[in-house]
Design a protein around this motif. Structure first.
Motif, PDB file in Angstrom:
ATOM      1  N   PRO A  57      -0.710  -1.423  10.024  1.00 15.26           N
ATOM      2  CA  PRO A  57      -0.592  -1.844   8.618  1.00 15.26           C
ATOM      3  C   PRO A  57      -1.353  -0.878   7.711  1.00 15.26           C
ATOM      4  O   PRO A  57      -2.524  -0.596   7.920  1.00 15.26           O
ATOM      5  N   LEU A  58      -0.651  -0.361   6.692  1.00 10.32           N
ATOM      6  CA  LEU A  58      -1.255   0.625   5.803  1.00 10.32           C
ATOM      7  C   LEU A  58      -1.305   0.170   4.350  1.00 10.32           C
ATOM      8  O   LEU A  58      -1.518   0.972   3.461  1.00 10.32           O
ATOM      9  N   GLY A  59      -1.067  -1.093   4.098  1.00  7.00           N
ATOM     10  CA  GLY A  59      -1.139  -1.596   2.732  1.00  7.00           C
ATOM     11  C   GLY A  59       0.119  -1.310   1.937  1.00  7.00           C
ATOM     12  O   GLY A  59       1.208  -1.181   2.476  1.00  7.00           O
ATOM     13  N   ALA A  60      -0.047  -1.172   0.622  1.00  4.13           N
ATOM     14  CA  ALA A  60       1.104  -1.002  -0.275  1.00  4.13           C
ATOM     15  C   ALA A  60       1.799   0.337  -0.032  1.00  4.13           C
ATOM     16  O   ALA A  60       3.018   0.423  -0.074  1.00  4.13           O
ATOM     17  N   PHE A  61       1.049   1.401   0.214  1.00  2.00           N
ATOM     18  CA  PHE A  61       1.645   2.703   0.468  1.00  2.00           C
ATOM     19  C   PHE A  61       2.373   2.716   1.806  1.00  2.00           C
ATOM     20  O   PHE A  61       3.307   3.485   2.007  1.00  2.00           O
ATOM     21  N   GLY A  62       1.953   1.856   2.716  1.00  2.00           N
ATOM     22  CA  GLY A  62       2.578   1.770   4.025  1.00  2.00           C
ATOM     23  C   GLY A  62       4.030   1.351   3.965  1.00  2.00           C
ATOM     24  O   GLY A  62       4.818   1.695   4.848  1.00  2.00           O
TER      25      GLY A  62
ATOM     26  N   THR B  53       6.879   3.133   5.988  1.00  2.00           N
ATOM     27  CA  THR B  53       7.720   2.350   6.887  1.00  2.00           C
ATOM     28  C   THR B  53       9.192   2.568   6.569  1.00  2.00           C
ATOM     29  O   THR B  53      10.019   2.728   7.469  1.00  2.00           O
TER      30      THR B  53
END
Length: 116
Positions: A61-66, A70
């Motif tokens: 999980p990389l947050g909003a930028f993830g 993805t």
């Protein structure tokens, strides 16, 4: 209640994306390296790195930028499965046409050429 149902759908889609990317990565790993060059696609190490990053980005999980990463990984996976995989299978002798390597225009005794 509606939100929990939506979350369930998102989780199922994420799992499906990870499985699809893992399938593409395993498929690329088991193909011959020269088949990628013969099919005039990028090299095998290139696709292994791209698909490996796609799997890693979808798992971690990389947050909003993830979300963007993805999505980029999903696009790379789809490009591999739709464009590269059939070309590599065709060069490797996998046929790629379905039904044991037969074309849809093949008759019971061979290809139909319209009496030409």
């Amino acid at each position: 209640m509606l939100l929990s149902g939506f979350n369930w759908i998102v989780v199922v889609l994420l799992i499906a994306m990870v499985l699809l990317s893992c399938f593409a990565l395993v498929h690329a790993a088991f193909q011959r390296e020269d088949a990628f060059r013969a099919a005039d696609k990028q090299t095998k190490p290139f696709w292994l790195v791209i698909l490996g990053l796609a799997v890693a980005v979808q798992i971690i999980p990389l947050g909003a930028f993830g979300f963007l990463l993805t999505l980029a990984g999903l696009i790379a996976t789809i490009v591999y499965l739709v464009d590269v995989r059939p070309a590599v299978r065709g060069v490797s002798g996998g046929g790629g046409r379905g039904r044991g390597g037969r074309s849809s225009s093949d008759g019971p005794y061979g290809p139909y050429n319209g009496n030409r």
